[in-house]
Design an enzyme around this catalytic site. Structure first.
Site, short mmCIF file in Angstrom:
data_model
loop_
_atom_site.label_atom_id
_atom_site.label_comp_id
_atom_site.label_asym_id
_atom_site.label_seq_id
_atom_site.Cartn_x
_atom_site.Cartn_y
_atom_site.Cartn_z
N PHE A 1 0.86 -1.18 0.00
CA PHE A 1 0.00 0.00 0.00
C PHE A 1 0.89 1.23 0.00
O PHE A 1 1.57 1.52 0.98
CB PHE A 1 -0.94 0.05 1.20
CG PHE A 1 -1.87 1.24 1.13
CD1 PHE A 1 -3.03 1.18 0.37
CD2 PHE A 1 -1.56 2.43 1.77
CE1 PHE A 1 -3.87 2.29 0.25
CE2 PHE A 1 -2.39 3.54 1.67
CZ PHE A 1 -3.56 3.47 0.90
N ASP B 1 9.56 3.11 1.65
CA ASP B 1 8.36 3.90 1.93
C ASP B 1 8.11 3.83 3.44
O ASP B 1 7.54 2.88 3.94
CB ASP B 1 7.17 3.33 1.16
CG ASP B 1 5.88 4.10 1.43
OD1 ASP B 1 5.86 4.94 2.35
OD2 ASP B 1 4.88 3.84 0.73
N LYS C 1 2.98 11.75 6.75
CA LYS C 1 2.19 11.57 7.96
C LYS C 1 2.80 12.29 9.16
O LYS C 1 2.66 13.49 9.31
CB LYS C 1 1.98 10.07 8.24
CG LYS C 1 1.11 9.37 7.20
CD LYS C 1 0.75 7.98 7.62
CE LYS C 1 -0.01 7.22 6.55
NZ LYS C 1 -1.33 7.76 6.22
#
Length: 425
Positions: free
Chosen positions: A146, A233, A274
């Protein structure tokens, strides 16, 4: 300023249902305030937040240092675009580059944007530095990944809900099994056009799948052997969430940053988002050294809001909080405690088969099929008992509280979780 009319939970839900696109399926709770590890709904009920906006709020809700940095900068200068210099961006780029031990940073806004940026950098590096023929570069990705939901990213997703009816898809990706070094080496060995390997150090959305010990270091070594960029990531796993500054670590001083665990591997390209802003503002970044980042030149890539003064001020404050409050160390210790306490319950449980994770990124697997509603119903009961979490992939519940949580608060949350699970035994 006009007084905003207070809505009930039902009114707020009905407004979203009528006027908003139905691209999410939220848990039915309407939040209006947050502080530290707590959030309150519009009726005033208090909850422990055990999702942290998918790990964006690592520093806790409304951290005063981050909020002060944001409001102060917003009252001074909010946006210039990159048509001009501003007096905050360079400071932030220097601060974050040194913080994570890279030469350069390319600022963006969202995690998906940062992933797209990393893919572009990797391809351009492949043509200009590795010598791959133009338009022939391929990037290896993992099954059940994801990385976002842009058109390019869903092209290498195997989530049918994210993909169906959004084609045609972007070419140039090779999909292999996660945590499988043999599959990685085969893909590298059989294709001279491979430019990069994009990987989540822990697959979060897939259910907090933690790879085998040593997988990341060995994968990086394979990438080095075949002159391929290792792209990490860390949008969800970064910024102290897993008990280290980064889940890959290896590119920070554990003594300086109060990390826990042995440094592992330094990515060639690091993707952050984030919690880079503590959840206060959209901030993401791609970091790399000069030999890679130098392929980006004026006009190649950009963003009106990327690197704006507010983002720069917020990100520096958010990273300072991580270090000043030893959040990586706290996440490591509380994560060990959380899994230990849950495992005591699981020993005699019929409803939960296991708990897994690192630091304060954890998940429990419900002993039911993926298409059942048991995990959803458990999350509804957790809500009623004062704790908010959300299922992923049907029968998995992810637990990721803010890293400012105390031991006493964590044990109170474990009691809520085990009490709720007993209702479903």
């Amino acid at each position: 300023m006009a007084v905003i009319e207070q809505l009930t939970s039902q009114q707020a839900i009905e407004l979203e249902d009528k006027y908003g696109a139905h691209n999410y399926h939220p848990l039915p709770v309407v939040l209006s305030r947050g502080e530290g590890v707590y959030v309150w709904d519009v009726e005033g009920k208090k909850y422990f937040d055990f999702l942290s906006a998918y790990s964006a709020v690592n520093q806790g809700h409304c951290h005063p240092k981050i909020v002060n940095a944001m409001t102060s900068q917003a009252q001074t200068l909010s946006l210039t675009s990159r048509a001009f210099y501003n007096d905050m961006l360079g400071r932030y780029e220097k601060f974050a580059s040194e913080y994570f031990n890279f030469d350069k940073l390319l600022p963006m806004n969202t995690g998906a944007e940062a992933v797209e940026t990393a893919l572009k950098i990797c391809r351009k590096w492949a043509y200009e530095k590795k010598g791959i023929a133009e338009n022939q570069a391929e990037i290896i990705v993992c099954e059940n990944n994801f990385h976002g939901r842009t058109t390019t990213i869903i092209s290498f997703s195997n989530d049918p809900v994210a993909r169906k009816n959004f084609g045609p898809y972007t070419d140039g990706f090779i999909k292999i099994a996660y945590d499988n070094l043999e599959a990685l080496e085969t893909a590298l060995k059989n294709n001279p056009n491979v430019a990069g390997f994009l990987v989540e150090p822990i697959q979060g959305e897939a259910g907090v799948y933690v790879p085998t010990e040593g997988y990341l270091a060995k994968a990086k070594a394979l990438c080095e052997a075949y002159n391929v960029l290792f792209i990490a990531d860390e949008v969800q796993t970064g910024i102290a969430r897993t008990g280290r500054l980064l889940a890959t670590c290896g590119n920070c001083s554990c003594e300086k940053k109060n990390c826990s665990g042995t440094p592992d591997v330094k990515p060639d390209v690091l993707i952050l988002g984030k919690a880079l802003s503590g959840g206060a503002y959209p901030v993401s970044a791609v970091l790399a050294n000069d030999d890679i980042m130098s392929v980006i030149r004026p006009g190649n890539h950009g963003s009106t809001f990327g690197g704006n003064p507010i983002a720069a001020a917020v990100a520096m404050a958010a990273l300072e909080v991580v270090e000043d409050e030893s959040l990586a160390e706290n996440a490591f210790q509380l994560g060990e405690l959380f899994r230990s306490e849950l495992n005591k319950y699981i020993e005699t449980s019929k409803i939960v088969s296991l708990v897994r994770g690192r630091g304060l990124l954890n998940a429990i697997v419900i002993n039911d099929s993926e298409d059942s509603d048991t995990a959803w119903n458990i999350c509804m009961a957790l809500r009623d008992n004062g704790l908010l979490a959300k299922p992923t992939h049907g029968n998995i519940i992810r637990f990721a509280p803010p890293l400012v949580m105390t031991k006493e608060q964590l044990l109170e949350c474990v009691a809520i979780i085990t009490k709720t699970l007993k209702e479903f035994e």
